[in-house]
Design a protein around this motif. Structure first.
Motif, mmCIF file in Angstrom:
data_model
loop_
_atom_site.group_PDB
_atom_site.id
_atom_site.type_symbol
_atom_site.label_atom_id
_atom_site.label_comp_id
_atom_site.label_asym_id
_atom_site.label_seq_id
_atom_site.Cartn_x
_atom_site.Cartn_y
_atom_site.Cartn_z
ATOM 1 N N CYS A 104 -1.370 6.762 -6.807
ATOM 2 C CA CYS A 104 -2.693 6.171 -7.062
ATOM 3 C C CYS A 104 -3.607 6.494 -5.881
ATOM 4 O O CYS A 104 -3.992 5.610 -5.094
ATOM 5 N N THR A 152 0.826 -1.203 0.000
ATOM 6 C CA THR A 152 0.000 0.000 0.000
ATOM 7 C C THR A 152 0.861 1.254 0.000
ATOM 8 O O THR A 152 0.452 2.287 -0.549
ATOM 9 N N LEU A 169 1.471 1.812 -3.552
ATOM 10 C CA LEU A 169 0.293 2.403 -4.192
ATOM 11 C C LEU A 169 0.272 3.917 -3.973
ATOM 12 O O LEU A 169 0.016 4.688 -4.903
ATOM 13 N N ALA A 223 -8.507 -1.158 -1.051
ATOM 14 C CA ALA A 223 -7.905 -1.575 -2.315
ATOM 15 C C ALA A 223 -8.249 -3.021 -2.607
ATOM 16 O O ALA A 223 -8.495 -3.815 -1.684
ATOM 17 N N ASN A 259 -6.883 1.003 -6.179
ATOM 18 C CA ASN A 259 -7.566 1.847 -5.211
ATOM 19 C C ASN A 259 -9.074 1.797 -5.489
ATOM 20 O O ASN A 259 -9.513 2.115 -6.597
ATOM 21 N N LYS A 276 -1.579 0.000 -9.596
ATOM 22 C CA LYS A 276 -0.128 -0.120 -9.728
ATOM 23 C C LYS A 276 0.275 -1.584 -9.668
ATOM 24 O O LYS A 276 -0.431 -2.446 -9.120
#
Length: 486
Positions: A244, A236, A239, A290, A263, A251
């Motif tokens: 994002c 994360t 990300l 996510a 996301n 990603k």
């Protein structure tokens, strides 16, 4: 003001310094070893992990005396330690470790899979922490006794580092990492009593869950005391580092494996296509979720061609070799060297090759492997599009294999989406640095997202008809491989 990021990964700990404008000023890293015992136990030395944090950060802090720090970690890797002395009582048990498989089978057979899925967004799999923790407590009665009496602490690697580097031995984690344990209810955003009972784990073991962004205390690294402003799970963090920030942005981080996250905004999206739903981050104003799809073999497949088979002198030459290969004699390669993860979740599957001929040489096997990796990325991204009911406009990528031109172009072709390669190689470390910057300075999220920069963009170069033919051939091969390993 300087901000330090600590990215504690499986093979190394990376450190990165940014300024308040988000510019990367310096990076450093320290390697880590992994110990494999038998066919299921994969471990690391928790003290070596701590030492790698100090080694990675010390040279940077000498030149850039940061006052703010963010920390991301491996996610599912954990250990137990003595609550009074801090002495580690187990190794760091890796996310790759399989010792919890029997407990997963037992709980699944008892019909608990749907309940676990509903509460956590995850599957009953030994990839996550709880089954392995349950195994350790079941296998060691003394650990069980001490856990129940409150003498022990459980923690993922972030918790261990914070405990050891904070003067008051703070016992903390954040929701994005807690969500990887199979013990955390992602809807209520708290440890779940039912799940603790299911795995027979005492609540006294667990850390306090604090927001991903916000002042969480102080830690001392290489003699420098810093304010801890951000905590995240590694994927994360990547990300966030890829900018994002909004729903529908995705990603893929390449390393030993490949990990895709999409996301989905402020509501969890329940997957019906073999993906995981997880917490991306918890900010003061909202929690973001996510969809998560992991591929266990990516860079490792290229390393296997290089080191295991001797087909490559360097990983980098795989791109040019694949471009020179004959497509007509290139086999279909399913690079499941460590099983098939999302969206199939077949841990017993293995690498499979279809269509070898006498015209298939080294170049063709290399090309087939890279094409197989691209198709595996496609498996996950197509599942994400189906779950989220949207068309993903682009895929942002980072990591070593993202520099492989053939692989990136093939992903763009097979998916029909633009592939954007991040200019900053260390997207994970950058992500936790940016989260700490957001927390400490109040910089708007839109500014962080707008600061993303790419180094290359790959547009699809084949038509929809050819794309459908490629996908159909791949799906036939996958079906045959799964049937073989039934």
């Amino acid at each position: 003001m300087y901000i330090l990021a600590i990215d504690q990964g499986t093979s190394q700990t990376k450190a990165l310094i940014i300024d308040t404008d988000g510019r990367v000023l310096a990076t450093n890293s320290a390697p880590l070893r992994t110990r494999i015992v038998g066919d299921s136990r994969i471990e690391q030395d928790p003290y070596e992990i701590l030492a790698s944090v100090q080694s990675a950060c010390a040279p940077l802090l000498e030149y850039y005396p940061a006052t703010i720090v963010g920390l991301d970690n491996q996610g599912e890797t954990f250990l137990l330690w003595d609550a009074r002395t801090g002495i580690a009582l187990t190794p760091a048990i890796s996310w790759q470790d399989k010792r919890g498989m029997a407990i997963c089978v037992e709980l699944e057979a008892a019909g608990n899979g749907p309940l676990v899925r509903e509460k956590t967004g995850l599957l009953l799999d030994s990839y996550f922490s709880a089954p392995k923790l349950a195994h350790e407590l079941r296998a060691n009665p003394e650990l069980r006794r001490r856990a129940e009496s409150g003498e022990l602490r459980f923690g993922t690697i972030d918790s261990w580092i914070i405990w050891m580097l904070s003067a008051d031995h703070a016992h903390l984690t954040d929701p994005s990492t807690a969500a990887r344990t199979l013990l955390f209810n992602i809807h209520q955003q708290q440890w779940d009593e039912h799940l603790l009972a299911l795995f027979d784990i005492p609540a006294a073991l667990l850390p306090t869950v604090v927001p991903s962004a916000g002042m969480a205390g102080e830690i001392t690294v290489a003699g420098h005391t810093l304010a801890l402003h951000a905590l995240l799970c590694d994927q994360t963090a990547a990300l966030f580092g890829q900018g994002c920030i909004g729903p529908g942005e995705a990603k893929c981080s390449f390393g030993t494996g490949a990990f895709l996250l999409l996301n989905t905004g402020q509501q969890p999206s329940r997957s019906t296509n073999g993906l995981l739903s997880t917490i991306a981050w918890q900010l003061p104003e909202a929690t973001h979720y996510a969809l998560d799809g992991g591929i266990f073999t990516a860079g490792a497949a290229i390393e296997w061609l290089r080191d295991g088979l001797g087909m490559l002198a360097t990983s980098a030459e795989s791109s040019g070799m694949a471009e020179r290969a004959d497509p007509a004699t290139t086999p279909i390669c399913i690079p499941a060297l460590a099983g098939l993860a999302a969206p199939y979740w077949r841990s017993n599957a293995r690498g499979t090759v279809f269509g070898l001929s006498r015209g298939s040489g080294r170049a063709e096997l290399v090309r087939g492997t890279l094409e197989g990796l691209a198709m595996r990325v496609g498996d996950v991204l197509l599942a994400m599009q189906a779950d989220a009911q949207l068309t993903i406009p682009y895929l942002r990528v980072d990591g070593g294999p993202a520099r492989n031109h053939f692989l990136m172009q093939t992903i763009a072709d097979d998916l029909g989406v633009e592939v954007q390669v991040a200019a900053e190689v260390e997207s994970t470390a950058l992500g936790i640095a940016q989260m700490a910057r957001y927390s400490a300075t109040g910089v708007p999220l839109v500014e962080i997202a707008g600061g993303w920069r790419g180094s290359a963009i790959y547009e699809p170069q084949i038509g929809a008809d050819e794309r459908r033919v490629r996908r159909a051939r791949w799906e036939r091969a996958i079906a045959a491989a799964l049937a073989f390993y039934e």
